[in-house]
Scaffold this motif. Structure first.
Motif, PDB file in Angstrom:
ATOM      1  N   GLY A  37       0.779  -1.082   0.056  1.00 43.04           N
ATOM      2  CA  GLY A  37       0.107   0.003   0.184  1.00 43.04           C
ATOM      3  C   GLY A  37       0.871   1.082  -0.084  1.00 43.04           C
ATOM      4  N   LEU A  38       1.852   1.177  -0.674  1.00 47.03           N
ATOM      5  CA  LEU A  38       2.784   2.490  -0.844  1.00 47.03           C
ATOM      6  C   LEU A  38       2.037   3.589  -1.179  1.00 47.03           C
ATOM      7  N   LEU A  39       1.317   3.324  -2.368  1.00 43.90           N
ATOM      8  CA  LEU A  39       0.616   4.542  -3.038  1.00 43.90           C
ATOM      9  C   LEU A  39      -0.524   5.090  -2.073  1.00 43.90           C
ATOM     10  N   GLU A  40      -1.022   4.210  -1.139  1.00 43.02           N
ATOM     11  CA  GLU A  40      -2.297   4.881  -0.221  1.00 43.02           C
ATOM     12  C   GLU A  40      -1.457   5.534   0.681  1.00 43.02           C
ATOM     13  N   GLU A  41      -0.337   5.084   1.170  1.00 40.20           N
ATOM     14  CA  GLU A  41       0.369   5.733   2.152  1.00 40.20           C
ATOM     15  C   GLU A  41       1.048   7.277   1.791  1.00 40.20           C
ATOM     16  N   ALA A  42       1.435   7.275   0.460  1.00 40.35           N
ATOM     17  CA  ALA A  42       1.694   8.443  -0.141  1.00 40.35           C
ATOM     18  C   ALA A  42       0.586   9.375  -0.316  1.00 40.35           C
ATOM     19  N   ARG A  43      -0.409   8.945  -0.733  1.00 40.09           N
ATOM     20  CA  ARG A  43      -1.783   9.648  -0.529  1.00 40.09           C
ATOM     21  C   ARG A  43      -2.104  10.228   0.884  1.00 40.09           C
ATOM     22  N   ARG A  44      -2.099   9.518   1.825  1.00 39.95           N
ATOM     23  CA  ARG A  44      -2.379  10.136   3.027  1.00 39.95           C
ATOM     24  C   ARG A  44      -1.335  11.044   3.396  1.00 39.95           C
ATOM     25  N   LEU A  45      -0.056  10.813   3.065  1.00 42.07           N
ATOM     26  CA  LEU A  45       1.192  11.861   3.565  1.00 42.07           C
ATOM     27  C   LEU A  45       0.846  13.022   2.912  1.00 42.07           C
ATOM     28  N   ASP A  46       0.468  13.084   1.525  1.00 41.43           N
ATOM     29  CA  ASP A  46       0.399  14.131   0.815  1.00 41.43           C
ATOM     30  C   ASP A  46      -0.918  15.108   1.191  1.00 41.43           C
ATOM     31  N   ALA A  47      -1.873  14.468   1.883  1.00 44.70           N
ATOM     32  CA  ALA A  47      -3.125  15.319   2.521  1.00 44.70           C
ATOM     33  C   ALA A  47      -2.487  15.900   3.765  1.00 44.70           C
ATOM     34  N   ALA A  48      -1.691  15.121   4.363  1.00 39.52           N
ATOM     35  CA  ALA A  48      -1.072  15.732   5.706  1.00 39.52           C
ATOM     36  C   ALA A  48       0.031  16.708   5.333  1.00 39.52           C
ATOM     37  N   GLY A  49       0.301  17.275   4.039  1.00 32.82           N
ATOM     38  CA  GLY A  49       1.388  18.361   3.891  1.00 32.82           C
ATOM     39  C   GLY A  49       2.657  17.897   3.502  1.00 32.82           C
ATOM     40  N   LEU A  50       2.721  16.696   2.862  1.00 34.12           N
ATOM     41  CA  LEU A  50       4.237  16.043   2.583  1.00 34.12           C
ATOM     42  C   LEU A  50       4.862  16.847   1.744  1.00 34.12           C
ATOM     43  N   ARG A  51       4.360  17.500   0.432  1.00 31.84           N
ATOM     44  CA  ARG A  51       4.780  18.354  -0.325  1.00 31.84           C
ATOM     45  C   ARG A  51       5.319  19.786   0.413  1.00 31.84           C
ATOM     46  N   LYS A  52       4.945  20.095   1.580  1.00 34.82           N
ATOM     47  CA  LYS A  52       5.571  21.462   2.128  1.00 34.82           C
ATOM     48  C   LYS A  52       6.692  21.281   3.004  1.00 34.82           C
ATOM     49  N   GLY A  53       6.753  19.927   3.075  1.00 33.90           N
ATOM     50  CA  GLY A  53       8.395  19.903   4.057  1.00 33.90           C
ATOM     51  C   GLY A  53       9.437  19.841   3.218  1.00 33.90           C
ATOM     52  N   ARG A  54      10.662  20.182   3.936  1.00 36.46           N
ATOM     53  CA  ARG A  54      12.037  20.354   3.186  1.00 36.46           C
ATOM     54  C   ARG A  54      12.640  18.862   2.989  1.00 36.46           C
ATOM     55  N   THR A  55      12.444  18.082   4.005  1.00 33.62           N
ATOM     56  CA  THR A  55      13.217  16.896   3.824  1.00 33.62           C
ATOM     57  C   THR A  55      12.289  15.771   3.694  1.00 33.62           C
ATOM     58  N   ALA A  56      11.311  15.601   4.163  1.00 36.25           N
ATOM     59  CA  ALA A  56      10.425  14.227   3.906  1.00 36.25           C
ATOM     60  C   ALA A  56      10.100  13.862   2.281  1.00 36.25           C
ATOM     61  N   PRO A  57       9.670  14.958   1.551  1.00 38.75           N
ATOM     62  CA  PRO A  57       9.288  14.914   0.203  1.00 38.75           C
ATOM     63  C   PRO A  57      10.205  14.187  -0.702  1.00 38.75           C
ATOM     64  N   ARG A  58      11.428  14.147  -0.404  1.00 43.40           N
ATOM     65  CA  ARG A  58      12.701  13.675  -0.927  1.00 43.40           C
ATOM     66  C   ARG A  58      13.002  12.086  -0.727  1.00 43.40           C
ATOM     67  N   ALA A  59      12.197  11.789   0.235  1.00 48.01           N
ATOM     68  CA  ALA A  59      12.547   9.998   0.700  1.00 48.01           C
ATOM     69  C   ALA A  59      12.003   9.276  -0.597  1.00 48.01           C
ATOM     70  N   LEU A  60      13.060   8.266  -0.577  1.00 46.99           N
ATOM     71  CA  LEU A  60      12.810   7.393  -1.577  1.00 46.99           C
ATOM     72  C   LEU A  60      11.440   6.642  -1.800  1.00 46.99           C
ATOM     73  N   GLY A  61      10.971   6.382  -2.828  1.00 44.76           N
ATOM     74  CA  GLY A  61       9.306   5.988  -2.922  1.00 44.76           C
ATOM     75  C   GLY A  61       8.317   7.072  -3.054  1.00 44.76           C
ATOM     76  N   TYR A  62       8.487   7.800  -1.988  1.00 42.75           N
ATOM     77  CA  TYR A  62       7.405   8.812  -1.795  1.00 42.75           C
ATOM     78  C   TYR A  62       7.278   9.846  -2.930  1.00 42.75           C
ATOM     79  N   ALA A  63       8.751  10.480  -3.389  1.00 43.71           N
ATOM     80  CA  ALA A  63       8.905  11.371  -4.373  1.00 43.71           C
ATOM     81  C   ALA A  63       8.399  10.770  -5.649  1.00 43.71           C
ATOM     82  N   GLN A  64       8.498   9.549  -6.077  1.00 44.88           N
ATOM     83  CA  GLN A  64       8.176   8.793  -6.994  1.00 44.88           C
ATOM     84  C   GLN A  64       6.624   8.438  -7.243  1.00 44.88           C
TER      85      GLN A  64
END
Length: 306
Positions: free
Chosen positions: A213-240
């Protein structure tokens, strides 16, 4: 009272660091301190292969799930937190065991290493220059004042940090990375891998993350503001997989891109840790791995507690 050496289990992603750290903790009455910068983040579980409660086998783990995805990871903050935890764990008669593949974070905990401060105004000005003119002028400026760092740093974020440090302190960024010297007695255990087997394992692991469920995890984190972070959005898998959410990549394309990026990251980790002559390397598939690692942890003498 005496303090035992700090233990650090290092090596490339996918080599089994977390499992070995838990096994050592069970053998030596220890507690594990996370040194993977992406596992600081709450909710980033599948994509970082974060150790589960069951896999911890009752061993206390520290510095997991301490940041929201919008917050920036700080190596200097980690240094303070990790050293405080080491002192606390040793003060209770336990063994402190670092586990993670973020090389600079491991060095921050183990080595005599000074971190310069930050200046938000300088940072914002440099970021505005980057936005207006791209990285080339910033790189040229860094080459003029700190050619060593200019030769080492590839991405714009690190170039900005090096220029910020120079403006703030008058010292080059490279001058803050001294010769390797332990802050207190330590033993580093590196997991020596068969590179082809690791390549295969990493591919299987990424595809297993997709199935979990990596895609769904990325979706939840995106809703939580993942793209606004400086560090977290660069994590392997999530950026992709954010590209899948944007409709610019398929799941299969994102998975393959993650496999390639993860393999490249593992190579960089090996290069980093291989450069440290203090690391004792053990075969990751040795049936006697835990016994050998335990023996190494008992070879470094204790020191009086301050």
């Amino acid at each position: 009272m005496e303090a035992p050496p700090v233990i650090a289990v290092v090596g490339p992603t996918g080599s089994g660091k977390s499992d070995l750290a838990v096994s050592l903790a069970l053998e030596l009455d220890g507690e594990v301190i996370n040194a993977d910068s992406m596992q600081f983040y709450r909710g980033m579980d599948i994509g970082t292969a974060k150790i589960t409660e069951a896999e911890r086998r009752g061993v206390p783990h520290h510095l997991l799930d301490i940041l929201d995805v919008t917050e920036e990871a700080s190596v200097s903050d980690f240094q303070q937190q990790a050293r405080a935890l080491i002192a606390d764990i040793h003060g209770r008669g336990k063994r402190a065991i670092l586990a993670g593949g973020s090389g600079l974070y491991v060095r921050a905990a183990l080595d005599v290493l000074e971190f310069p401060g930050t200046d938000p105004q300088i940072r914002r000005r440099l970021e505005a220059e980057l936005e207006a003119a791209g990285p080339a002028p910033l790189r040229q400026r860094l080459e003029a004042v700190d050619p060593v760092s200019a030769g080492r740093l590839g991405d714009a974020r690190r170039i900005i940090r090096a220029l910020e440090v120079f403006e703030l302190t008058g010292r080059t960024f490279s001058s803050f990375m001294p010769a390797r010297e332990y802050y207190q007695p330590a033993v580093q255990i590196g997991l020596d891998v068969d590179r082809e087997l690791l390549r295969e394992r990493l591919a299987r692991r990424v595809h297993a993350m997709v199935d979990r469920g990596l895609l769904e995890e990325a979706r939840r984190l995106d809703a939580a503001g993942l793209r606004k972070g400086r560090t977290a959005p660069r994590a392997l898998g999530y950026a992709q997989f954010l590209k899948v959410l944007d409709g610019t990549a398929s799941v299969a394309e994102a998975a393959e891109e993650t496999v390639v990026a993860t393999r490249q990251f593992a190579r960089r980790q090996l290069t980093w840790f291989r450069a440290d002559p203090r690391v004792s390397w053990l075969d990751w598939q040795d049936p006697g791995l835990v016994a050998r690692a335990t023996g190494l942890c008992r070879t470094v003498p204790v020191q009086p507690l301050a």
